[in-house]
Design an enzyme around this catalytic site. Structure first.
Site, short mmCIF file in Angstrom:
data_model
loop_
_atom_site.label_atom_id
_atom_site.label_comp_id
_atom_site.label_asym_id
_atom_site.label_seq_id
_atom_site.Cartn_x
_atom_site.Cartn_y
_atom_site.Cartn_z
N SER A 1 0.83 -1.22 0.00
CA SER A 1 0.00 0.00 0.00
C SER A 1 0.85 1.26 0.00
CB SER A 1 -0.89 0.03 1.23
OG SER A 1 -1.64 -1.15 1.33
N GLU B 1 4.25 0.31 14.76
CA GLU B 1 4.84 1.56 14.27
C GLU B 1 5.81 2.20 15.25
OE1 GLU B 1 1.56 0.93 14.39
OE2 GLU B 1 1.04 0.65 12.28
N HIS C 1 -1.65 7.52 2.45
CA HIS C 1 -3.04 7.47 2.93
C HIS C 1 -3.34 8.60 3.91
CE1 HIS C 1 -2.32 3.59 1.17
NE2 HIS C 1 -3.58 3.26 1.28
N ASP D 1 -12.58 4.67 3.94
CA ASP D 1 -12.10 4.13 5.22
C ASP D 1 -12.60 4.94 6.42
OD1 ASP D 1 -10.81 1.99 4.15
OD2 ASP D 1 -8.85 2.97 4.03
N ARG E 1 -3.08 7.98 -1.67
CA ARG E 1 -3.35 6.90 -2.62
C ARG E 1 -4.28 7.37 -3.74
NH1 ARG E 1 -7.21 2.74 0.63
NH2 ARG E 1 -9.01 4.10 0.86
#
Lengths: 320, 285
Positions: free
Chosen positions: A42, A63, A114, A122, A172
């Site tokens: 992604s 992360e 994103h 989303d 994206r």
């Protein structure tokens, strides 16, 4: 830029530009490493990972650890690129970016894809609109939000060349590719897309091209708007801001980010320090958004060409 | 190249000097973390005077072992170990936490020779150590990575993210040492948020685990050597320590986690440590 700005040939996401840039860097320099937190495809890190598996670290959904591990790798003299969704890096790991990376003064670059409302369906949890505010507050951090795929590629290559940490924000969302490989890209130097004398629109990221289209619409209403691609939000191009503040007497900032803490704040801070010209900060006004397609959301929140043109027109009325 | 000290008697005497330094530094600084720093004197002595391959005259020696301090608040003992091994003049120890000092309240990379990482927020150091060990392993370097962690910081989720990744990459070149002193700011770890069974947790995460008396320098050295012989697995040495060890009124008291000694406390602590030093010097071995 392309010959006819009104007719871009291709639409591509800025994340692809990052992926291409990273791959180019990997081919040229064996000291370039990349990490991802379960989103390598992604974030387009997988092109690098497939070619250089030994220099790619898959950290899983972690992360915070990713930022720390990246710091350790960079400590050994490597140039490191860390990729995740912006909602989680820097959304989740601000402390690690602040101390393990910035306070350790290591060359770790954060690629956050994103970002913003263009994440669309989303929904609000994933549409981070606060990431630039977080990153530009950190000492030593450079913040870049490329306007198209080609610029994202160049920004990635430029980030590797500076020794301080960089934050590269991508999307994206497919957006027109209007810059070319021949255009010069320099961190901290904005580029003028369109000259104008009535109002200056400063934009970054995915809404930059629509800001240009907005200016084209405004021309039909007799408003001559300059459009500046302010891809580097930190260090912000103060020279250009002051020049256009004087030249136009009105600045409108446009971004897929909260109006608090983003480019709007950077421009307003610069203007407040140095001259007295109104600055309208346009973006998301201190709220969470919702699920819908990216184009529906851009329209609803007046970040498409029509919406931006409307906002600028409103401000022009106040100016006069 | 730095010469290792092998005499346990000499090492114990160095640990005594470090304890005295820490008491004086914290008194001078008027703030800082007493118990944890004093309780780690034996481990830092073992590391800096025997275990680590390093060169105080050449802090950036590329083949040095990397020492990552995760729980940066114990830096007084770290600074003393660095100064006593020759990284910078000992007089500078008394500038701790003062304006213009290179001895920041929590370590800052680049401020002083010998500091590999800036630290402070708990749970971050092990991740950095994992990153270094990944590079060393990938490039077949001989140097190892040592990482000091606290028991309280096991409560940070990041510690376990790092533990998982270290096992995934089979980092046999990574030795972490946990200061298991059972205290944290608000009380005893097992009351604040239990971390036990900590050895089983690390074992189940794929680590080699060694329990050791954190005040027995020989055993600490042995444990580090044992960790070098374990391939394909990182090692967690759980060093059981007494916070404030060798200063009677600080031992085992969490109230001493985050406060410095008064002048009276300092005098009493130094006199106890001097007595101990005299006894040690008289010992045969």
């Amino acid at each position: 830029m392309i010959a006819d700005l009104n007719k871009p040939e291709a639409k591509k996401p800025t994340r692809d530009g990052f992926g291409k840039g990273l791959l180019e860097l990997g081919e040229k320099d064996s000291n370039v490493w990349a990490l991802s937190a379960d989103v390598s495809e992604s974030t387009r890190t997988h092109w690098f990972a497939e070619k250089f598996p030994g220099r790619f670290i898959q950290v899983g959904v972690a992360e915070q650890n990713m930022a720390g591990v990246a710091s350790g790798i960079a400590h050994c003299g490597k140039t490191v690129f860390v990729s995740a969704f912006a909602a989680f890096s820097p959304g989740r790991n601000f402390d690690q970016i602040r101390v393990s990376v910035c306070y350790n003064d290591v060359n770790v670059n954060f690629h956050a894809s994103h970002s913003g409302i263009t994440v669309g369906p989303d929904g609000a949890s994933h549409q981070i609109l606060e990431d630039i505010a977080l990153m530009r507050s950190l000492p030593n951090m450079i913040v870049i939000s490329p306007a198209d795929m080609e610029e994202a590629r160049k920004a990635t290559i430029a980030a590797a060349a500076v020794k301080t940490p960089c934050y590269i924000r991508t999307s994206r969302q497919n957006t027109p590719v209007f810059t070319t490989p021949d255009d010069k890209f320099e961190i901290g130097k904005s580029s003028v897309i369109r000259e104008g004398k009535d109002v200056a629109i400063f934009a970054h990221g995915v809404v930059t091209y629509d800001s240009f289209l907005a200016a084209e619409k405004l021309r039909q209403k007799g408003i001559d708007a300059a459009v500046i691609n302010c891809h580097t939000i930190k260090p912000v191009d103060e020279e250009a801001i002051l020049k256009y503040a004087k030249q136009c007497g009105l600045i409108v900032t446009v971004e897929d980010h909260q109006v608090i803490g983003g480019l709007g704040s950077a421009v307003a801070e610069t203007v407040a320090d140095r001259c007295h010209v109104p600055v309208k900060r346009h973006g998301i006004y201190d709220r969470f958004c919702e699920s819908a397609s990216a184009s529906e959301l851009l329209q609803k929140y007046q970040l498409d060409a029509d919406g931006i043109a409307r906002k600028v027109e409103e401000e022009m009325k106040v100016k006069k | 190249m730095w010469k290792k000290v092998h005499s346990i008697k000499k090492l114990n005497l160095i640990a005594n000097v470090i304890r005295q330094d820490v008491v004086k530094m914290l008194y001078e600084a008027k703030s800082g973390h007493s118990a944890g720093s004093i309780g780690l004197a034996d481990i830092f002595t073992a590391l800096y005077f025997n275990v680590l391959y390093h060169d105080p005259a050449n802090p950036d020696w590329p083949d040095r072992d990397r020492f990552v301090l995760s729980n940066g608040h114990v830096c007084p003992v770290f600074y003393s170990a660095l100064a006593n091994s020759g990284y910078f003049p000992k007089e500078e120890l008394m500038t701790l936490r003062k304006l213009g000092s290179r001895l920041q309240g929590h370590p800052h990379r680049g401020a002083l020779p010998g500091i590999e990482n800036s630290s402070g927020p708990l749970g971050q150091g092990l991740s950095q150590a994992v990153g270094m060990a990944i590079v060393a392993k990938s490039e077949r370097k001989k140097w190892r990575v040592y990482c000091m962690v606290s028991d309280g910081e096991q409560q940070e989720g990041q510690s376990w993210e790092a533990a998982m990744l270290a096992a995934k990459y089979r980092l046999g070149n990574l030795t972490a040492i946990m200061d298991r002193n059972n205290i944290q700011i608000d009380g005893y770890t097992e009351e604040v948020l239990p971390i036990e069974p900590i050895a089983e947790k690390y074992r189940s995460f794929g680590w080699n685990v060694i329990n050791v008396d954190g005040h027995n320098i020989k055993k600490i050295i042995d444990a580090c050597n044992e960790s070098k012989a374990v391939y394909e697995r990182p090692t967690m040495i759980i060093a059981h320590t007494i916070p404030g060890k060798a200063v009677s009124f600080m031992e085992q008291r969490f109230e001493w986690h985050g406060k410095p000694p008064s002048q009276e406390d300092m005098n009493r602590a130094l006199s106890e440590l001097e007595n101990m030093r005299t006894i040690m010097e008289e010992e045969e071995i």
